[in-house]
Write a protein that holds these residues in place. Sequence first.
Motif, short mmCIF file in Angstrom:
data_model
loop_
_atom_site.label_atom_id
_atom_site.label_comp_id
_atom_site.label_asym_id
_atom_site.label_seq_id
_atom_site.Cartn_x
_atom_site.Cartn_y
_atom_site.Cartn_z
N ASP A 23 27.40 -21.93 30.84
CA ASP A 23 26.46 -21.64 29.76
C ASP A 23 27.13 -21.76 28.39
OD1 ASP A 23 24.04 -21.19 31.09
OD2 ASP A 23 24.65 -19.16 31.65
N SER B 189 17.94 -11.47 24.60
CA SER B 189 17.89 -12.92 24.81
C SER B 189 16.65 -13.52 24.15
CB SER B 189 17.92 -13.25 26.30
OG SER B 189 19.14 -12.83 26.88
N ARG C 15 25.22 -21.88 24.76
CA ARG C 15 24.41 -20.67 24.90
C ARG C 15 25.22 -19.41 24.65
NH1 ARG C 15 22.18 -22.77 30.61
NH2 ARG C 15 20.43 -24.07 29.90
N CYS D 284 18.70 -19.53 18.64
CA CYS D 284 20.04 -19.40 19.22
C CYS D 284 19.89 -19.31 20.74
CB CYS D 284 20.73 -18.16 18.66
SG CYS D 284 22.43 -17.95 19.18
N PRO D 285 20.14 -20.36 21.50
CA PRO D 285 19.92 -20.35 22.95
C PRO D 285 20.73 -19.24 23.62
CG PRO D 285 20.48 -22.55 22.17
CD PRO D 285 20.72 -21.63 21.03
N ALA D 286 20.11 -18.53 24.54
CA ALA D 286 20.79 -17.43 25.22
C ALA D 286 20.29 -17.33 26.65
CB ALA D 286 20.53 -16.11 24.49
N ARG D 287 21.12 -16.79 27.51
CA ARG D 287 20.72 -16.57 28.89
C ARG D 287 21.23 -15.20 29.33
NH1 ARG D 287 20.71 -21.20 33.32
NH2 ARG D 287 18.90 -21.66 32.03
N ALA E 170 16.59 -16.25 21.10
CA ALA E 170 15.82 -17.49 21.22
C ALA E 170 14.89 -17.67 20.03
CB ALA E 170 15.03 -17.49 22.53
#
Length: 416
Positions: free
Chosen positions: A124, A82, A129, A90-93, A86
């Motif tokens: 998400d 993650s 995300r 690239c947004p990630a969770r 980021a």
Amino acid sequence: MALIVQKYGGTSVGTTERIEHVARKIKTFRDKGDDVVVVVSAMSGETNRLLELAEAVHPHARGRELDVLLSTGEQVTISLLSMALARLGCPARSYTGSQVCILTDSEFNKARIQTIEQERIREDLGKGRVVVVAGFQGVDEHGNITTLGRGGSDTTAVALAAALKADECQIYTDVDGVYTTDPRVVSDARRLDRITFEEMLEMASLGSKVLQIRSVEFAGKYNVPLRVLSTFVEGPGTLITFEDEDMEEALISGIAFSRDEAQLTVTGVPDHPGVAYKIIGAVSALNIEVDMIVQNVGAADGLADFTFTVHRNDYERAMEGLREAVEKLEAREVRGDTRIAKVSLVGVGMRSHAGIASKMFEALGREGVNILMISTSEIKISVIIQEKYLELAVRALHDAFELAGPPEERVDSAGT
């Protein structure tokens, strides 16, 4: 825009450099507009390291506390991946199995998935995300962390794909697909463009290490399109799907083999009803799985010889469990052999073509390979042979059934 579930194994995320490589690969899918859910394993070697720690503290550690320990491996990977995503913008969770609520039963160390809550994941994805989920783990109804057993990350990925109705579940590993046999044994083994769920399930159960058996069962049950690809080499991989008319053209799809076999024989058994149960029951009571079974009855004395195979790791326990049963049955003796191996032909074409078994036996006979046991099913023929002839047998069968492909369809020199 597609919804894709991707799974990356331990070798794919074995170093921080490889994790960064995986992040770049995932970003290419997001840049195309696809929604991506990623399932990751622990970094290569990490689960073994954790098991060694447990062994040092408690040699027979099992159950709840072992699952708490083993689940930490994937937690490291999801956070690092993650972070890498980021950094690429690239947004990630990340989510552990309990956070995303992969609900399982309470069978620690070998739990089975019951349900998966989708709300957090879909929320998400709706915000653009990438969702990164820890494979191999879940949570039971009491809030206990559970693990799914070795190879459980494949099952996590397929289960998520089924729950989310994903367009495809992609399993990324260190090979670029499913091959006709192990390329380390047969250099001209060919990558299959596609294979049926049924064939893949047989190959996985017979020794092929590409996919975990439970994940293939899950994919077939819920009709999840499954594709095996390489993390390191670009290519179409192998699609695992349902049988169609074209697939019947291939007599044999692959050759699976296993070196982890052991054979036990009980001789001079009185041929009475219930004898088979008394022999196999003594082994099953030890939670040992029995594979191939052969019984021969002598016409002269009416006594039977009973032979079966087990996993080599279970050989000593099975032998010990049989001794008491042999005494009660007043059989002659029990003997065993751990120097055997199993070789299997797998193919849906067996349903509609005769002569495959005879061709197999002829090919082995030409090479002087003696067959000790034979087992068949609708799409499989397995034989037990001496282990020293294993590679010779696999190569002979690969040639006999003309499974090699042109150079571009074969494994590369790096073994990937």
